[in-house]
Write a protein that holds these residues in place. Structure first.
Motif, short mmCIF file in Angstrom:
data_model
loop_
_atom_site.label_atom_id
_atom_site.label_comp_id
_atom_site.label_asym_id
_atom_site.label_seq_id
_atom_site.Cartn_x
_atom_site.Cartn_y
_atom_site.Cartn_z
N ALA A 8 0.67 -0.92 0.09
CA ALA A 8 0.03 -0.23 -0.29
C ALA A 8 0.53 1.08 -0.30
O ALA A 8 0.50 2.56 -0.55
CB ALA A 8 -1.02 -0.14 1.22
N ALA A 9 2.12 1.15 0.67
CA ALA A 9 2.73 2.57 0.85
C ALA A 9 3.98 2.75 -0.14
O ALA A 9 3.94 3.78 -1.29
CB ALA A 9 3.99 2.24 1.87
N ALA A 10 4.40 1.74 -1.36
CA ALA A 10 5.06 1.95 -2.02
C ALA A 10 3.60 2.13 -3.45
O ALA A 10 3.98 2.42 -4.41
CB ALA A 10 5.07 0.03 -3.41
N ALA A 11 2.24 2.15 -3.60
CA ALA A 11 1.80 2.25 -4.33
C ALA A 11 1.35 3.69 -4.04
O ALA A 11 0.86 4.34 -4.67
CB ALA A 11 0.02 1.20 -4.25
N VAL A 12 0.49 4.21 -3.06
CA VAL A 12 0.72 5.53 -2.76
C VAL A 12 1.64 6.50 -3.12
O VAL A 12 1.40 7.19 -4.18
CB VAL A 12 0.16 5.37 -1.67
N LEU A 13 3.33 5.89 -3.11
CA LEU A 13 3.90 6.74 -3.72
C LEU A 13 4.60 6.81 -5.32
O LEU A 13 4.26 7.67 -5.12
CB LEU A 13 5.65 5.88 -2.88
N LEU A 14 4.04 5.50 -5.36
CA LEU A 14 4.04 5.50 -6.61
C LEU A 14 2.95 6.37 -7.76
O LEU A 14 3.03 7.15 -8.33
CB LEU A 14 3.46 4.33 -7.17
N LEU A 28 5.84 9.02 -19.37
CA LEU A 28 6.59 8.38 -18.09
C LEU A 28 5.84 7.40 -17.21
O LEU A 28 5.93 6.01 -16.32
CB LEU A 28 7.50 8.75 -17.53
N GLN A 29 4.56 8.05 -17.60
CA GLN A 29 3.29 7.04 -16.13
C GLN A 29 3.23 6.15 -16.31
O GLN A 29 3.40 5.21 -15.18
CB GLN A 29 1.90 8.18 -15.97
N VAL A 30 2.11 5.42 -18.04
CA VAL A 30 2.67 4.37 -18.02
C VAL A 30 3.43 3.04 -18.05
O VAL A 30 3.08 2.04 -16.75
CB VAL A 30 1.74 3.97 -19.15
N ALA A 35 6.29 -0.86 -13.91
CA ALA A 35 6.42 -1.32 -13.10
C ALA A 35 5.81 -1.59 -11.16
O ALA A 35 6.29 -2.52 -11.30
CB ALA A 35 8.23 -0.25 -12.92
N GLY A 36 5.33 -0.58 -11.59
CA GLY A 36 5.09 -0.73 -9.70
C GLY A 36 3.81 -1.62 -9.91
O GLY A 36 4.03 -2.63 -8.24
N ASP A 87 -6.00 -2.86 -17.16
CA ASP A 87 -6.26 -1.53 -16.16
C ASP A 87 -5.18 -0.50 -16.60
O ASP A 87 -5.41 0.80 -17.06
CB ASP A 87 -6.34 -1.48 -14.61
N LEU A 88 -3.89 -1.39 -16.68
CA LEU A 88 -2.61 -0.61 -17.65
C LEU A 88 -3.38 0.33 -18.81
O LEU A 88 -2.70 1.02 -19.09
CB LEU A 88 -1.44 -1.32 -17.83
#
Length: 128
Positions: A8-14, A28-30, A35-36, A87-88
């Motif tokens: 969850a922390a990694a997802a929020v940071l990403l 660069l978003q996609v 990668a996330g 989703d991507l």
């Protein structure tokens, strides 16, 4: 539980990094989101190991062969991968490609379930 908090922390940071990139480098978003997603999916493989061991043990105790449990597990993996990829694609603005990925996932799920369906058909033939 700590694994979920890390994800969850990694997802929020990403997500925050993707929002910052939206103005300067939206292209660069996609790839960054992909990668996330890979990071999270690779992390979940560790969580799925005990489930796999449980299913193997249940199959051994019940006497069921892998022809019954393996297609179900494969369908779950196909659903997760197809959902993530779709989703991507939607995040990248390609909703038609996302629909094609979902259709391909459904076809793949049906394909891997053919041994199970064949077994069911053989059982029904035996009853008649």
């Amino acid at each position: 539980m700590d694994v979920l908090l890390r994800f969850a922390a990694a997802a929020v940071l990403l997500t925050a990094v993707c929002l910052l990139l939206r103005r300067s480098n939206p292209e660069l978003q996609v790839p960054l989101a992909a990668a996330g997603c890979c990071f999270v999916l690779l992390g979940t493989l560790e969580l799925l190991r005990p489930l796999r061991e449980f299913l193997e043990r249940a199959a051994a105790l019940s006497g069921l062969s892998g022809v019954y449990l393996l297609p179900v597990a494969k369908c779950v993996v196909i659903a997760v991968v197809a959902k993530g990829a779709a989703d991507l694609c939607r995040d990248g603005g390609q909703s038609a490609v996302a629909g094609a990925v979902e259709l391909g996932g459904a076809a793949a799920a049906l394909y891997v379930s053919l041994p199970l369906l064949s077994s069911l058909l053989s059982f029904l033939e035996g009853l008649l």
